[in-house]
Design a protein around this motif. Sequence first.
Motif, PDB file in Angstrom:
ATOM      1  N   ALA A  90      47.340 -28.703  75.634  1.00  0.00           N
ATOM      2  CA  ALA A  90      47.389 -28.945  74.189  1.00  0.00           C
ATOM      3  C   ALA A  90      48.810 -28.950  73.632  1.00  0.00           C
TER       4      ALA A  90
ATOM      5  N   CYS B 205      42.837 -35.567  68.121  1.00  0.00           N
ATOM      6  CA  CYS B 205      43.095 -34.769  69.316  1.00  0.00           C
ATOM      7  C   CYS B 205      43.809 -35.626  70.358  1.00  0.00           C
ATOM      8  N   GLU B 206      44.923 -35.105  70.881  1.00  0.00           N
ATOM      9  CA  GLU B 206      45.686 -35.813  71.908  1.00  0.00           C
ATOM     10  C   GLU B 206      45.906 -34.929  73.133  1.00  0.00           C
ATOM     11  N   CYS B 207      44.939 -34.045  73.403  1.00  0.00           N
ATOM     12  CA  CYS B 207      45.040 -33.195  74.586  1.00  0.00           C
ATOM     13  C   CYS B 207      44.951 -34.049  75.846  1.00  0.00           C
ATOM     14  N   ARG B 208      45.701 -33.619  76.874  1.00  0.00           N
ATOM     15  CA  ARG B 208      45.662 -34.321  78.161  1.00  0.00           C
ATOM     16  C   ARG B 208      44.921 -33.456  79.159  1.00  0.00           C
TER      17      ARG B 208
ATOM     18  N   HIS C 105      45.108 -29.192  68.364  1.00  0.00           N
ATOM     19  CA  HIS C 105      44.788 -27.972  69.099  1.00  0.00           C
ATOM     20  C   HIS C 105      45.978 -27.049  69.367  1.00  0.00           C
TER      21      HIS C 105
ATOM     22  N   CYS D 228      49.441 -31.851  71.364  1.00  0.00           N
ATOM     23  CA  CYS D 228      48.299 -32.158  70.501  1.00  0.00           C
ATOM     24  C   CYS D 228      48.458 -31.438  69.155  1.00  0.00           C
TER      25      CYS D 228
END
Length: 136
Positions: free
Chosen positions: A95, A83-86, A101, A98
Amino acid sequence: MMQRTKEDCDADRNDDGSPCLETTRCAHLGCEVYLCRAGCEHLSFVCEDCDRRFCFEHKIVFDGLSYCPGCAVEAVESQEPECECRQTDVDLFDAADCEFHNPASPWNVRLRAVTAVQQYEATSQDTDSRGESCEF
């Protein structure tokens, strides 16, 4: 019972026209296709993951490799990205970048596609007609 070898194989025949050599059944649960062990390689494939032989109707090509429907889902899930959501606010996340997501990410598109094939296979086990092989 469907016998693909009857019309499509160059194997020797019995008096009734049936192949006179041993056949193996497609490994897909509920599939009634029997494949000879001689010249029917063009009608079947061996799954890259489970090494079982399936008729061509159940072939899913993923990254250039041939999988059965069950192993294709596992292959996609094994490549699950991090997961690379900010975080953009206290309880809001972006997302867009990401892979995990973002519903439009290539990984999510593949996961939905192989899951749809698996669900179709599960619901159509009693049906004789099958679709073409799938490629992702």
